[in-house]
Design a protein around this motif. Structure first.
Motif, PDB file in Angstrom:
ATOM      1  N   GLY A  43       0.676   5.710   0.153  1.00 32.34           N
ATOM      2  CA  GLY A  43      -0.004   6.999   0.169  1.00 32.34           C
ATOM      3  C   GLY A  43       0.787   7.941  -0.714  1.00 32.34           C
ATOM      4  N   ALA A  44       1.416   8.947  -0.078  1.00 33.89           N
ATOM      5  CA  ALA A  44       2.215   9.906  -0.838  1.00 33.89           C
ATOM      6  C   ALA A  44       3.662   9.449  -0.985  1.00 33.89           C
ATOM      7  CB  ALA A  44       2.164  11.267  -0.167  1.00 33.89           C
ATOM      8  N   GLY A  45       4.017   8.369  -0.311  1.00 35.89           N
ATOM      9  CA  GLY A  45       5.396   7.900  -0.402  1.00 35.89           C
ATOM     10  C   GLY A  45       6.396   8.807   0.304  1.00 35.89           C
ATOM     11  N   THR A  46       5.992   9.422   1.417  1.00 42.68           N
ATOM     12  CA  THR A  46       6.934  10.248   2.180  1.00 42.68           C
ATOM     13  C   THR A  46       7.546   9.496   3.361  1.00 42.68           C
ATOM     14  OG1 THR A  46       5.249  11.157   3.658  1.00 42.68           O
ATOM     15  CG2 THR A  46       5.652  12.355   1.602  1.00 42.68           C
ATOM     16  N   SER A  47       7.236   8.224   3.499  1.00 46.99           N
ATOM     17  CA  SER A  47       7.774   7.460   4.628  1.00 46.99           C
ATOM     18  C   SER A  47       9.285   7.609   4.704  1.00 46.99           C
ATOM     19  CB  SER A  47       7.439   5.974   4.469  1.00 46.99           C
ATOM     20  OG  SER A  47       8.193   5.213   5.388  1.00 46.99           O
ATOM     21  N   ASN A  88      -1.383   4.633   9.055  1.00 43.85           N
ATOM     22  CA  ASN A  88      -0.550   3.435   9.072  1.00 43.85           C
ATOM     23  C   ASN A  88       0.803   3.650   9.726  1.00 43.85           C
ATOM     24  OD1 ASN A  88      -1.617   0.832   7.740  1.00 43.85           O
ATOM     25  ND2 ASN A  88      -2.632   2.552   6.737  1.00 43.85           N
ATOM     26  N   SER A 133       5.594  17.369   9.689  1.00 48.32           N
ATOM     27  CA  SER A 133       6.222  18.408   8.855  1.00 48.32           C
ATOM     28  C   SER A 133       5.961  18.158   7.383  1.00 48.32           C
ATOM     29  CB  SER A 133       7.731  18.447   9.095  1.00 48.32           C
ATOM     30  OG  SER A 133       7.994  18.547  10.458  1.00 48.32           O
ATOM     31  N   SER A 134       5.637  16.931   7.036  1.00 49.56           N
ATOM     32  CA  SER A 134       5.351  16.583   5.647  1.00 49.56           C
ATOM     33  C   SER A 134       3.892  16.805   5.296  1.00 49.56           C
ATOM     34  CB  SER A 134       5.691  15.105   5.440  1.00 49.56           C
ATOM     35  OG  SER A 134       5.032  14.320   6.427  1.00 49.56           O
ATOM     36  N   ASN A 140      -0.679   8.456   7.275  1.00 49.73           N
ATOM     37  CA  ASN A 140      -0.601   8.896   8.684  1.00 49.73           C
ATOM     38  C   ASN A 140      -1.160   7.829   9.613  1.00 49.73           C
ATOM     39  OD1 ASN A 140      -1.452  12.484   8.273  1.00 49.73           O
ATOM     40  ND2 ASN A 140       0.307  11.294   7.587  1.00 49.73           N
ATOM     41  N   SER A 188       1.418   8.799  12.675  1.00 52.57           N
ATOM     42  CA  SER A 188       2.325   9.947  12.614  1.00 52.57           C
ATOM     43  C   SER A 188       2.048  10.955  13.720  1.00 52.57           C
ATOM     44  CB  SER A 188       2.169  10.631  11.259  1.00 52.57           C
ATOM     45  OG  SER A 188       2.450   9.702  10.237  1.00 52.57           O
ATOM     46  N   GLY A 189       3.098  11.651  14.052  1.00 53.69           N
ATOM     47  CA  GLY A 189       3.011  12.717  15.056  1.00 53.69           C
ATOM     48  C   GLY A 189       3.215  14.056  14.393  1.00 53.69           C
ATOM     49  N   PRO A 239       0.849  -1.197   0.000  1.00 51.44           N
ATOM     50  CA  PRO A 239       0.000   0.000   0.000  1.00 51.44           C
ATOM     51  C   PRO A 239       0.885   1.248   0.000  1.00 51.44           C
ATOM     52  CG  PRO A 239      -0.537  -1.480   1.835  1.00 51.44           C
ATOM     53  CD  PRO A 239       0.765  -1.929   1.278  1.00 51.44           C
ATOM     54  N   MET A 271      -0.463  11.654   3.189  1.00 51.95           N
ATOM     55  CA  MET A 271      -1.897  11.396   3.137  1.00 51.95           C
ATOM     56  C   MET A 271      -2.378  10.756   4.426  1.00 51.95           C
ATOM     57  SD  MET A 271      -1.966  10.011  -0.744  1.00 51.95           S
ATOM     58  CE  MET A 271      -1.444  11.107  -2.074  1.00 51.95           C
ATOM     59  N   VAL A 302      -6.429   0.760   4.226  1.00 52.03           N
ATOM     60  CA  VAL A 302      -7.391   1.723   4.730  1.00 52.03           C
ATOM     61  C   VAL A 302      -7.899   2.535   3.553  1.00 52.03           C
ATOM     62  CG1 VAL A 302      -7.658   3.778   6.165  1.00 52.03           C
ATOM     63  CG2 VAL A 302      -6.256   1.862   6.975  1.00 52.03           C
ATOM     64  N   GLY A 361       8.763   2.377   4.455  1.00 55.08           N
ATOM     65  CA  GLY A 361       7.527   1.608   4.621  1.00 55.08           C
ATOM     66  C   GLY A 361       6.840   1.308   3.305  1.00 55.08           C
TER      67      GLY A 361
HETATM   68  C1  LIG Z   1      10.180  16.142   4.925  1.00 54.13           C
HETATM   69  C2  LIG Z   1       9.469  15.116   5.747  1.00 54.13           C
HETATM   70  C3  LIG Z   1       9.015  15.470   7.008  1.00 54.13           C
HETATM   71  C4  LIG Z   1       8.347  14.538   7.792  1.00 54.13           C
HETATM   72  N1  LIG Z   1       7.889  14.922   9.027  1.00 54.13           N
HETATM   73  C5  LIG Z   1       7.223  14.040   9.790  1.00 54.13           C
HETATM   74  C6  LIG Z   1       6.739  14.433  11.074  1.00 54.13           C
HETATM   75  O1  LIG Z   1       6.869  15.575  11.506  1.00 54.13           O
HETATM   76  N2  LIG Z   1       6.100  13.492  11.829  1.00 54.13           N
HETATM   77  C7  LIG Z   1       5.905  12.226  11.369  1.00 54.13           C
HETATM   78  O2  LIG Z   1       5.324  11.433  12.089  1.00 54.13           O
HETATM   79  N3  LIG Z   1       6.350  11.821  10.150  1.00 54.13           N
HETATM   80  C8  LIG Z   1       7.000  12.703   9.353  1.00 54.13           C
HETATM   81  N4  LIG Z   1       7.459  12.295   8.111  1.00 54.13           N
HETATM   82  C9  LIG Z   1       7.249  10.885   7.677  1.00 54.13           C
HETATM   83  C10 LIG Z   1       6.020  10.651   6.771  1.00 54.13           C
HETATM   84  O3  LIG Z   1       5.591  11.850   6.177  1.00 54.13           O
HETATM   85  C11 LIG Z   1       4.872  10.024   7.546  1.00 54.13           C
HETATM   86  O4  LIG Z   1       5.235   8.721   7.930  1.00 54.13           O
HETATM   87  C12 LIG Z   1       3.554   9.967   6.753  1.00 54.13           C
HETATM   88  O5  LIG Z   1       2.492   9.545   7.575  1.00 54.13           O
HETATM   89  C13 LIG Z   1       3.584   9.056   5.547  1.00 54.13           C
HETATM   90  O6  LIG Z   1       2.423   9.307   4.780  1.00 54.13           O
HETATM   91  P1  LIG Z   1       2.399   8.931   3.234  1.00 54.13           P
HETATM   92  O7  LIG Z   1       1.045   9.244   2.718  1.00 54.13           O
HETATM   93  O8  LIG Z   1       3.528   9.543   2.535  1.00 54.13           O
HETATM   94  O9  LIG Z   1       2.550   7.361   3.317  1.00 54.13           O
HETATM   95  P2  LIG Z   1       3.569   6.402   2.556  1.00 54.13           P
HETATM   96  O10 LIG Z   1       4.952   6.853   2.785  1.00 54.13           O
HETATM   97  O11 LIG Z   1       3.122   6.226   1.169  1.00 54.13           O
HETATM   98  O12 LIG Z   1       3.306   5.052   3.353  1.00 54.13           O
HETATM   99  C14 LIG Z   1       3.627   4.919   4.696  1.00 54.13           C
HETATM  100  C15 LIG Z   1       3.254   3.518   5.183  1.00 54.13           C
HETATM  101  O13 LIG Z   1       1.856   3.378   5.254  1.00 54.13           O
HETATM  102  C16 LIG Z   1       1.375   2.373   4.384  1.00 54.13           C
HETATM  103  N5  LIG Z   1       0.161   2.925   3.792  1.00 54.13           N
HETATM  104  C17 LIG Z   1       0.008   4.121   3.184  1.00 54.13           C
HETATM  105  N6  LIG Z   1      -1.272   4.326   2.872  1.00 54.13           N
HETATM  106  C18 LIG Z   1      -1.957   3.233   3.271  1.00 54.13           C
HETATM  107  C19 LIG Z   1      -3.325   2.848   3.239  1.00 54.13           C
HETATM  108  N7  LIG Z   1      -4.253   3.650   2.720  1.00 54.13           N
HETATM  109  N8  LIG Z   1      -3.665   1.662   3.759  1.00 54.13           N
HETATM  110  C20 LIG Z   1      -2.732   0.849   4.298  1.00 54.13           C
HETATM  111  N9  LIG Z   1      -1.439   1.169   4.359  1.00 54.13           N
HETATM  112  C21 LIG Z   1      -1.052   2.345   3.861  1.00 54.13           C
HETATM  113  C22 LIG Z   1       2.515   2.107   3.427  1.00 54.13           C
HETATM  114  O14 LIG Z   1       2.535   0.781   2.991  1.00 54.13           O
HETATM  115  C23 LIG Z   1       3.719   2.415   4.277  1.00 54.13           C
HETATM  116  O15 LIG Z   1       4.043   1.314   5.068  1.00 54.13           O
HETATM  117  C24 LIG Z   1       8.146  13.207   7.310  1.00 54.13           C
HETATM  118  C25 LIG Z   1       8.605  12.869   6.038  1.00 54.13           C
HETATM  119  C26 LIG Z   1       9.256  13.797   5.261  1.00 54.13           C
HETATM  120  C27 LIG Z   1       9.715  13.385   3.907  1.00 54.13           C
END
Ligand SMILES: Cc1cc2nc3c(=O)[nH]c(=O)nc-3n(C[C@H](O)[C@H](O)[C@H](O)COP(=O)(O)OP(=O)(O)OC[C@H]3O[C@@H](n4cnc5c(N)ncnc54)[C@H](O)[C@@H]3O)c2cc1C
Lengths: 483, 396
Positions: free
Chosen positions: A83-87, A158, A146-147, A156, A161-162, A81, A152, A217, A91
Motif C-alpha cells: 500500500g503506502a509502505g508505512t508498515s 491486511n 496515526s499514519s 489497513n 490496523s487500529g 503487495p 491505505m 485486496v 510487512g
Molecule cells: C508514523 C506511523 C504511525 C502509525 N500509527 C499506527 C497506528 O496508530 N495504528 C496502527 O494500527 N498502525 C499504525 N502504523 C502502521 C501502519 O501505518 C499500518 O500498518 C498501515 O495499515 C499500513 O498501511 P500501508 O498502506 O502503509 O500498507 P503497507 O505498509 O504498504 O503494507 C502493509 C501490509 O499489508 C500488505 N498489503 C498492503 N496493501 C495490500 C493489498 N491491497 N492487498 C494485500 N495486501 C496488502 C503488505 O504486503 C504488508 O504486508 C503507523 C505507521 C507509521 C509509520
C-alpha cells in the motif's frame, strides 16, 4: 538480523523474460525496473531492513492485478503487495526475486451510500481519504491509525490496523463489510457486500490482518458512521505510572467507556510537548488523554464524572479542554508522538505488544529496568483502555551494536507481554520484525495449522512469503514450504 | 463434567476410526442449516464453567459448554453485558429444556438487535481454543482486547458451525451494560417509510443501538407493544439515563410524527428482548424460517416480494436483517434465494424439515474459486472430514 529466503535461481535467471511478460500486462508506465526508481520500494516503515525487488508493478484495475498474479503464479515469481509502505513490522519488505504490486494507482472512491452507511473504495485510497470524502455529510470512517494521512485502506485491511479511538469504535476488522480480492491464480472473488452478516465461513475476518499472504485486496466496502454531536478531551497528570494505571482501572470500572483513553509516560510527555506545545504537564510521571463524545451537556457531565474519578488518585493536574482548538492541540501531541520522538532520537523502534491492563504497572517497571540494563532510552505511549503498548526504543543507527541491542530490548519487551498473558502485536502486525518470535506465543503445531491455511489460498507460497511465520529450512533455501 | 482432553481423545478416536462426529453443545441449534449424518455425537455441554472474568479488563473467558444464561448472569452481577446481544431462538428452534451454550452461540455467530451498531458475536471473540479435525488443540487470539498476531482463526472458527474445529473455550470482550434504555415508537409507517426513518436515525449523531420495523400482525405479538396498533418502527437508545432522555427527545423532534411514543427502560428491555428472540415472527408449526441479510434499504423490497410466496416477516438491523417464515417447500425456498440474491444479500435457512434442509442450499453456494479455497481450508483443519460433515455445504 532478519534472514530472508534465498532467491530462486530460475526466476533470477529468467529476469529479462519475466519483466517483458509483466510489461505486456500493464499500462505504459505501470512497471518499474530501473534501479534508481526501485529504491523507494526497498523498505517500509521499518527502515532498518532494505531490499530492492526485481520490479514494481503499478496496476490500475482489478483485472490488471489478476493478470499480474496469474503470470507470477505461472512463472513461480514471488509477489509482495504494497500500500503506502508505512508498515512498522516490515510487512511490505521486498525479496530480491519478488515483484512488488503497489496499489497506489487504485485510488478511487467508487460508491458512497449514506442510507446504508457504507462506501466502496479501491485499496489504494488513503485512510483519511475515506473520511474526507464523507465528512461534508457529517460521516467518518472510524479506525484512525496515526499514519492515516498516508496509509491505505488495503494496507489497513491486511494489518487489521487500529487507532486511538478503537476503544469505542473497534479496529479495522469491526468496520468492514466486504472485499474484492484477487487470488494468486488470478481469480477475482467478491467477499461480503453491503450487508452486515455474511452466511458461510467468515472469509472477511480471516483475510483481515492476513498481511498480504492470502490474496491481494483491490476493493473494500467499509462502514461509515455519523460523527457525534461533539467531542472533548481532558488531560490528567499523575505522580507515577502505577497511580495512572489505577486511575484507568477506576474509569473502566465506573461504566464510562471513553472514546479514547491514551497513556504517556514522562519521556513521551516531554518529547511530545516539545513538538506540539499542547500544554502537557512536564512535572508528571504519567499522563492520560481521555476523550468523550456527545452534546455539550453530555460532554460536561461525563468529563465531570471522569474528573471526580481522577481526583481520587491525587492528580498533579487535571485540565479539561475548553475549545475544539485545545482538543486538537492535545491530540496533535499524541498523534505526532512518533515524529516527536524522532526529533530527540532520529532512530527508534516502535514496539506494539498488548498486555492485560492490570499488568500495566508491572510491565512499565520491567521495561524501565530493561532500559537501564541495555543503556537505551525508551518512551511509552499506550492505548490504555485496551492494553496496547507502544514503547519507542531509541538507538543510534550509526552504531550497529546499538541497533542490535535495540532489537534485543524490543524482543524482551514482547516476550514479557506474552509472559503476562498478552501478545506480540496489537495492531502493527508480525511482518518480518516479529516473525521469529512467533514461537514464543504459539506452539509449533499451531503455527503449522496457520501455514496450512495459507497453503489453501497460496499452495506455492508466492504471496508475501517469509513474513509472519518463522522460516522453515526448505523455505529458507528458496523452496515452497511443504504443507 | 468432562475435560478438554477427553474431547481431544474423542476426536482422535473418530479420526482413527474415520467416523464422523455430530458436534454440539446442548443441541439447541441442531435444527439449523443442513442435517448432519454421523454415527456418534460429541457434546461440549459437560465442559462448563467460567475460567476468567476480569471486569476491569472487559474480558470473560469460559469453557464452551457453559450455559449462556450463566455467563449473562455473571456479567450482570458486575453491571456488564454481552455486546452482540445474542438471541435465544428456542421459541423457533424448539425447546430442548436445556439452555444454549457459549460454544453454540459462538459457532453459529448469532447476534441480536445491537449488532447494527456494536458488531456481531464474531467482533467480540478475542480468543478461542479448539480441537481440530487433526486431533490437535489449537489456540488463536488470547485474553487481551487487541491482537493481530498471526492469522485470525477466532473469526474463522466463529460461525463455522463446528465444521473446522470443536470450540472448547471462548474469550469475549464485554462492556458495561447501559444504565438506561429508551425506545421511540413511530406508528403507521409502511416498510419503506419505516426503513427510511431507521436509516435517518442510524445516520444521526445519537448512537442508535436498535432499529426494527414490525408490520401490524408482528407488532401485535409483542406484549410490550400491545394496544398501539398499526405497523411500528422502533428506535432504541442505550446510555446513561439523562443521555437517553435527551437523545430520544432529539430524535422525536427530528421526525415530528404524530402519535410517536416513547418506552421507558423496563418496557424497552422487554420489547427488545422479544425482537432479539424473533418473537414477532408468526411462524406456524410447519413453517420454514429464514434470516436474510441485505443492505438495509433493500429489506422492505425483500419482505414485500416474498409476500406473494406466502411468507410473513419483520425487519431488524435498520432493514438489513429480514426475518421470514413461510411454507417449508422448495418453491418458497427458491423464492427466498432469488429475492436475497436480487438484493445482493445472503440467506440462511434457519429451520425446516430435514427433507427440505437436506435438499437445498441452506446458505448461498460459493463461486467456484472460493469454493475451491473452502475445500482446501476444510481439508487443512479437518482432513478426514469428520467434524459435522455436510452441516453448511453438501459434501463438505
Ligand atoms: C508514523 C506511523 C504511525 C502509525 N500509527 C499506527 C497506528 O496508530 N495504528 C496502527 O494500527 N498502525 C499504525 N502504523 C502502521 C501502519 O501505518 C499500518 O500498518 C498501515 O495499515 C499500513 O498501511 P500501508 O498502506 O502503509 O500498507 P503497507 O505498509 O504498504 O503494507 C502493509 C501490509 O499489508 C500488505 N498489503 C498492503 N496493501 C495490500 C493489498 N491491497 N492487498 C494485500 N495486501 C496488502 C503488505 O504486503 C504488508 O504486508 C503507523 C505507521 C507509521 C509509520
Amino acid at each position: 538480523m532478519i534472514r530472508q529466503p534465498g532467491s530462486k535461481p530460475e526466476v533470477m535467471g529468467r529476469r529479462i523474460h519475466i519483466l517483458a511478460g509483466l510489461r505486456a500486462l500493464l499500462p505504459e508506465t505501470g512497471l518499474i525496473t530501473e534501479p534508481n526508481l526501485l529504491k523507494p520500494y526497498e523498505t517500509d516503515g521499518l527502515s532498518a531492513y532494505r531490499q530492492v525487488p526485481l520490479a514494481v508493478a503499478l496496476p490500475e484495475t482489478t483485472e490488471q492485478v489478476a493478470a499480474v498474479l496469474k503470470y507470477c503464479h505461472q512463472n513461480g515469481v514471488r509477489v509482495v503487495p504494497r500500500g503506502a509502505g508505512t508498515s512498522l513490522s516490515g510487512g511490505a519488505l521486498p525479496m530480491e526475486d519478488s515483484v512488488v504490486v503497489g496499489m497506489m494507482r487504485m485510488n478511487q472512491i467508487l460508491d458512497i451510500d449514506y442510507p446504508d452507511r457504507c462506501a466502496v473504495v479501491q485499496a489504494g485510497v488513503t485512510n483519511i481519504g475515506i473520511t474526507n470524502a464523507v465528512s461534508e455529510n457529517g460521516f467518518f470512517y472510524a479506525p484512525d491509525p496515526s499514519s492515516q494521512l498516508a496509509c491505505m485502506i488495503g494496507g489497513n485491511v491486511n494489518m487489521n490496523s487500529g487507532g486511538a479511538h478503537c476503544l469505542k469504535y473497534g479496529v479495522t476488522a469491526n468496520n468492514l463489510l466486504g472485499l474484492k480480492i484477487v487470488t494468486i491464480d488470478g481469480d477475482i472473488i467478491d467477499i461480503g457486500g453491503a450487508h452486515l452478516d455474511a452466511a458461510g465461513y467468515d472469509w472477511l475476518g480471516l483475510l483481515t490482518g492476513s498481511e498480504g499472504m492470502l490474496a491481494i485486496v483491490t476493493e473494500v466496502t467499509v462502514r461509515i458512521l455519523r460523527g457525534p454531536e461533539g467531542a472533548r478531551a481532558m488531560l490528567a497528570a499523575f505522580g507515577s505510572n502505577e497511580i495512572a494505571g489505577a486511575a484507568v482501572d477506576a474509569i473502566i470500572s465506573s461504566g464510562i467507556i471513553p472514546v479514547a483513553l491514551e497513556f504517556m509516560d514522562r519521556p513521551a510527555i516531554h518529547a511530545c510537548e516539545a513538538f506540539a506545545h499542547a500544554g502537557y504537564p512536564l512535572d508528571a510521571e504519567a499522563m492520560l488523554i481521555i476523550e468523550v463524545e456527545g452534546s455539550a451537556e453530555e460532554q460536561d457531565r461525563l468529563l465531570g464524572q471522569l474528573s471526580a474519578i481522577c481526583q481520587r488518585f491525587d492528580p498533579l493536574s487535571l485540565k479539561v479542554s475548553q475549545s475544539p482548538e485545545e482538543s486538537l492541540a492535545i491530540w496533535k501531541g499524541r498523534k505526532g508522538a512518533f515524529g516527536a520522538v524522532g526529533r530527540i532520537s532520529p532512530d527508534y523502534l516502535c514496539m506494539d505488544g498488548t498486555i492485560p491492563t492490570s499488568q500495566l504497572p508491572h510491565v512499565l517497571r520491567r521495561i524501565q529496568e530493561m532500559s537501564d540494563s541495555y543503556g537505551l532510552k525508551v518512551a511509552n505511549i499506550f492505548h490504555a483502555g485496551d492494553g496496547n503498548l507502544h514503547p519507542l526504543i531509541m538507538f543510534d543507527a550509526n552504531d550497529p551494536s546499538s541497533f542490535h541491542k535495540a532489537e534485543e530490548f524490543g524482543a524482551d519487551i514482547l516476550k514479557l507481554c506474552v509472559e503476562v498473558g498478552g501478545c506480540l502485536t496489537g495492531e502493527h502486525g508480525v511482518g518480518v520484525e516479529k516473525r521469529d518470535l512467533m514461537q514464543v506465543q504459539f506452539h509449533a503445531h499451531e503455527l503449522q495449522q496457520q501455514r496450512e491455511i495459507k497453503s489453501a489460498f497460496d499452495p506455492d507460497w508466492l504471496l508475501n512469503p517469509s513474513k509472519v511465520f518463522p522460516l522453515l529450512e526448505p523455505e529458507a533455501a528458496g523452496l515452497p514450504q511443504a504443507a | 463434567m468432562i475435560s478438554e482432553d477427553s474431547i481431544l481423545a474423542t476426536v482422535a478416536d473418530a479420526v482413527r476410526a474415520r467416523e464422523p462426529l455430530l458436534i454440539q453443545g446442548n443441541g439447541t441449534k441442531s435444527g439449523m442449516l443442513r442435517p448432519v449424518q454421523a454415527a456418534r455425537t460429541l457434546s461440549t455441554a459437560g465442559l462448563s464453567g467460567i475460567n476468567l472474568y476480569a471486569p476491569k479488563e472487559l474480558i470473560i473467558s469460559a469453557w464452551a459448554g457453559t450455559p449462556l444464561p450463566e455467563i449473562e448472569a455473571a456479567l450482570a452481577a458486575s453491571g456488564q453485558h454481552l455486546i452482540a446481544e445474542p438471541p435465544d431462538l428456542s421459541s423457533l428452534l424448539g425447546k430442548t429444556g436445556k439452555p444454549q451454550t457459549l460454544g453454540g452461540i459462538t459457532a453459529s455467530n448469532l447476534s441480536g438487535p445491537r449488532r447494527v451498531a456494536w458488531g456481531a458475536m464474531r467482533d467480540h471473540v478475542m480468543g478461542v481454543r479448539a480441537v481440530t479435525g487433526r486431533a490437535e488443540i489449537i489456540r488463536s487470539g488470547g485474553r487481551v482486547l487487541k491482537n493481530v498476531t498471526g492469522l485470525d482463526l477466532c473469526k474463522l472458527l466463529t460461525g463455522s458451525y463446528g465444521t473446522l474445529g470443536v470450540i472448547t473455550e471462548v474469550t469475549l470482550k464485554v462492556l458495561p451494560a447501559p444504565d438506561a434504555t429508551g425506545t421511540l415508537v413511530l406508528p403507521g409507517l409502511d416498510a419503506a417509510a419505516g426503513t427510511a426513518a431507521l436509516s435517518a436515525a442510524l445516520g444521526s449523531p445519537f448512537g442508535v443501538s436498535g432499529a426494527a420495523w414490525l408490520p401490524q400482525d408482528a407488532a401485535a405479538r409483542v406484549p410490550g407493544l400491545a394496544g398501539i396498533g398499526g405497523p411500528l418502527t422502533l428506535i432504541r437508545i442505550e446510555d446513561f439515563a439523562p443521555s437517553v432522555l435527551y437523545r430520544i427527545g432529539r430524535l422525536k423532534d427530528q421526525y415530528a410524527l404524530p402519535g410517536a411514543i416513547t418506552l421507558d427502560t423496563a418496557q424497552s428491555r422487554s420489547v427488545w428482548a422479544d425482537v432479539r428472540d424473533a418473537k414477532p415472527l408468526a411462524a406456524g408449526a410447519d413453517d420454514a424460517v429464514w434470516r436474510v441479510s441485505v443492505r438495509p434499504s433493500a429489506g422492505p423490497g425483500v419482505l414485500n416480494a416474498l409476500r406473494a410466496s406466502g411468507t410473513v416477516g419483520f425487519l431488524d438491523w435498520g432493514g438489513g436483517l429480514v426475518w421470514l417464515a413461510g411454507p417449508a417447500d422448495t418453491a418458497t425456498h427458491a423464492a427466498v434465494e432469488a429475492a436475497a440474491r436480487a438484493a445482493g444479500g445472503v440467506w440462511t435457512l434457519l429451520r425446516a424439515p430435514d427433507t427440505l434442509r437436506g435438499a437445498v442450499s441452506v446458505v448461498p453456494d460459493e463461486a467456484a474459486p472460493m469454493a475451491r479455497i473452502t475445500r482446501a481450508v476444510k481439508a487443512a483443519m479437518d482432513p478426514g472430514g469428520i467434524l459435522n460433515p455436510g452441516r453448511l455445504y453438501a459434501g463438505l
